[in-house]
Design an enzyme around this catalytic site. Structure first.
Site, PDB file in Angstrom:
ATOM      1  N   GLY A  87       0.730  -1.254   0.000  1.00  0.00           N
ATOM      2  CA  GLY A  87       0.000   0.000   0.000  1.00  0.00           C
ATOM      3  C   GLY A  87       0.758   1.302   0.000  1.00  0.00           C
ATOM      4  O   GLY A  87       0.134   2.366   0.008  1.00  0.00           O
ATOM      5  N   LYS A  92       2.308   2.905  -2.324  1.00  0.00           N
ATOM      6  CA  LYS A  92       1.979   3.726  -3.493  1.00  0.00           C
ATOM      7  C   LYS A  92       0.533   4.204  -3.451  1.00  0.00           C
ATOM      8  O   LYS A  92       0.220   5.309  -3.892  1.00  0.00           O
ATOM      9  CB  LYS A  92       2.285   2.944  -4.772  1.00  0.00           C
ATOM     10  CG  LYS A  92       3.770   2.614  -4.916  1.00  0.00           C
ATOM     11  CD  LYS A  92       4.048   1.752  -6.126  1.00  0.00           C
ATOM     12  CE  LYS A  92       5.534   1.416  -6.230  1.00  0.00           C
ATOM     13  NZ  LYS A  92       6.002   0.565  -5.106  1.00  0.00           N
ATOM     14  N   ASP A 138      -5.480  -5.766  -5.570  1.00  0.00           N
ATOM     15  CA  ASP A 138      -4.463  -6.780  -5.326  1.00  0.00           C
ATOM     16  C   ASP A 138      -5.159  -8.118  -5.117  1.00  0.00           C
ATOM     17  O   ASP A 138      -6.321  -8.170  -4.692  1.00  0.00           O
ATOM     18  CB  ASP A 138      -3.619  -6.425  -4.092  1.00  0.00           C
ATOM     19  CG  ASP A 138      -2.271  -7.129  -4.098  1.00  0.00           C
ATOM     20  OD1 ASP A 138      -1.279  -6.519  -4.549  1.00  0.00           O
ATOM     21  OD2 ASP A 138      -2.214  -8.293  -3.661  1.00  0.00           O
ATOM     22  N   ASP A 141      -8.114 -10.870  -9.005  1.00  0.00           N
ATOM     23  CA  ASP A 141      -7.026 -11.248  -9.901  1.00  0.00           C
ATOM     24  C   ASP A 141      -7.016 -10.275 -11.073  1.00  0.00           C
ATOM     25  O   ASP A 141      -7.998 -10.182 -11.822  1.00  0.00           O
ATOM     26  CB  ASP A 141      -7.252 -12.682 -10.396  1.00  0.00           C
ATOM     27  CG  ASP A 141      -6.142 -13.184 -11.303  1.00  0.00           C
ATOM     28  OD1 ASP A 141      -5.284 -12.377 -11.721  1.00  0.00           O
ATOM     29  OD2 ASP A 141      -6.151 -14.385 -11.623  1.00  0.00           O
ATOM     30  N   CYS A 183      10.686  -3.802  -8.962  1.00  0.00           N
ATOM     31  CA  CYS A 183      11.845  -3.703  -8.062  1.00  0.00           C
ATOM     32  C   CYS A 183      12.817  -4.836  -8.392  1.00  0.00           C
ATOM     33  O   CYS A 183      13.183  -5.625  -7.526  1.00  0.00           O
ATOM     34  CB  CYS A 183      11.420  -3.731  -6.602  1.00  0.00           C
ATOM     35  SG  CYS A 183      10.446  -5.175  -6.121  1.00  0.00           S
TER      36      CYS A 183
END
Length: 409
Positions: free
Chosen positions: A236, A238, A253, A279, A348
């Site tokens: 969370g 962002k 999510d 999903d 990332c």
């Protein structure tokens, strides 16, 4: 007889085994491995020992091999115990007598004398680790020309970064908390800080978020009431950034557990968002969005400073699986934009297959990132993308590895 500190060392050994033998993350392995460890301090110690072994494993093994006549097998328990013992002495500065007292019992019924002899030989020789961890050969090859600089950024765990709800108060919070700021809305504190005890935590003035992880949402600018989809939103950080910047946020999510943490952070900070558990490959929005932020599932190799397990459990198979999922999510996210809407894609990961290669396949209109949008010292690529890694901003404490790109529909 119970030996003080032994449960923490046994848990550390189990954590390392779960990563190296079963390919689990440290977080995944923690529940079972730490179940019998009492007290937060001992649980933290077990995590710290395991982290340092995984961070320095190549160099620890070189030391062990230098003191044995016959090389111990890679999966031999004495090797793992010696890694654990050496990491405590050489990285955590644990007294040798305490290391021996809590290390050798892990080899009950096994070659304690061998382990004790190797450990004592190395200590008598006043061995030391290099200044920079040595990366596994496969990892070094994947990361190419930046590998050595990245490795230098792994020498110590990262500092604590906070993202502020109100960037206008950056100077005030940096002074209150005794930290530094690398850009508006950011404060950096030394590692080891107890987050819940810091001023501003209970009133939700900030949340924990690595500086690099905060950059993708910043590239969407001020929301001014427009609608944004935070795709793969949990836990969370962002979502909080976007809500604080004035966006009407839909946070989606697939993970119920991780969304619970997102809701807790929304409640603590007083920010609001529509939270959807679904999903992303099956869900459909009722209306298109002004912007979509896709912080896609990835191998997370860019978080190797805080999660050194990725150095040992990520390979071509895991990268390939993530690449396929990311491509599918990019295609769906692109279809959910209004005409003129903005897509920001981020991972990332330090793997080019998950970053640069994905960006080259996007057919939307590129919107290059400007250096003015970034902390001082970071640059953009020739294509207008952002690539960070743990070797950057080293003098200020470094940052995680991210790839970020932006387009307009």
């Amino acid at each position: 007889m119970d030996i003080p500190g032994l449960p923490a060392r046994r848990a550390a050994l189990n954590l390392i085994d779960a990563v190296l033998r079963r390919g689990e993350t440290l977080d995944q392995a923690a529940g079972a491995a730490l179940a019998r460890v009492r007290g937060d301090a001992d649980r933290a110690l077990a995590r710290a020992i395991a982290g340092e072994v995984l961070r320095w494993k190549v160099d620890l093994d070189v030391l062990i091999d230098s003191a044995t006549r016959q090389r111990l097998p890679d999966d031999a328990k004495p090797r793992a115990v010696l890694e654990l013992m050496l990491a405590q002495v050489l990285r955590l500065e644990t007294p040798a007598h305490a290391v021996i007292a809590t290390g050798l019992p892990l080899l009950a019924g096994g070659p304690r004398r061998l382990a004790h002899g190797v450990f004592s030989t190395l200590l008598k020789g006043e061995v030391a680790l290099p200044g920079v961890p040595t990366l596994p050969d496969a990892v070094h090859a994947r990361w190419g020309v930046r590998a050595d600089a990245i490795a230098a950024g792994l020498a110590v765990p990262p500092p604590l970064d906070l993202a502020l709800r109100d960037p206008a108060q950056t100077g005030d919070w940096a002074q209150k908390l005794g930290g530094i700021s690398l850009m508006p809305g950011h404060v950096r504190l030394p590692r080891g800080t107890a987050v819940e005890k810091l001023e501003g935590f209970r009133e939700g003035a900030w949340w924990v978020q690595d500086l690099a992880a905060s950059l993708p949402a910043r590239l969407l600018g001020s929301g001014e009431g427009r609608r944004v989809l935070d795709l793969c939103a949990a836990p969370g950080g962002k979502t909080l950034q976007l809500a604080a910047a004035g966006w009407e946020v839909t946070a989606l999510d697939i993970s119920k557990r991780r969304l619970e943490r997102l809701r807790e952070n929304l409640q603590r900070t007083g920010l609001s968002a529509e939270v959807v558990q679904a999903d992303a490959l099956a869900w459909e929005p009722l209306l298109p969005f002004d912007a979509v932020l896709l912080d896609a599932p990835c191998t997370a190799t860019g978080t190797c400073r805080r999660h050194p397990d990725v150095l040992h459990r990520i390979g071509p198979r895991q990268i390939g699986e993530m690449v396929d999922l990311q491509a599918a999510l990019i295609a769906r996210a692109s279809d959910w934009l209004k005409s003129g809407g903005t897509l920001v894609y981020a991972v990332c990961s330090l793997e080019p297959e998950e970053g640069e290669a994905q960006a080259r396949k996007v057919t939307l209109q590129p919107v290059p990132v400007s250096p003015a949008e970034l902390p001082e010292g970071l640059q953009v690529t020739a294509e207008g993308w952002l690539r960070t890694d743990p070797g950057m901003l080293a003098d200020a404490g470094g940052l995680d590895g991210f790839f970020v790109a932006r387009w307009q529909a």
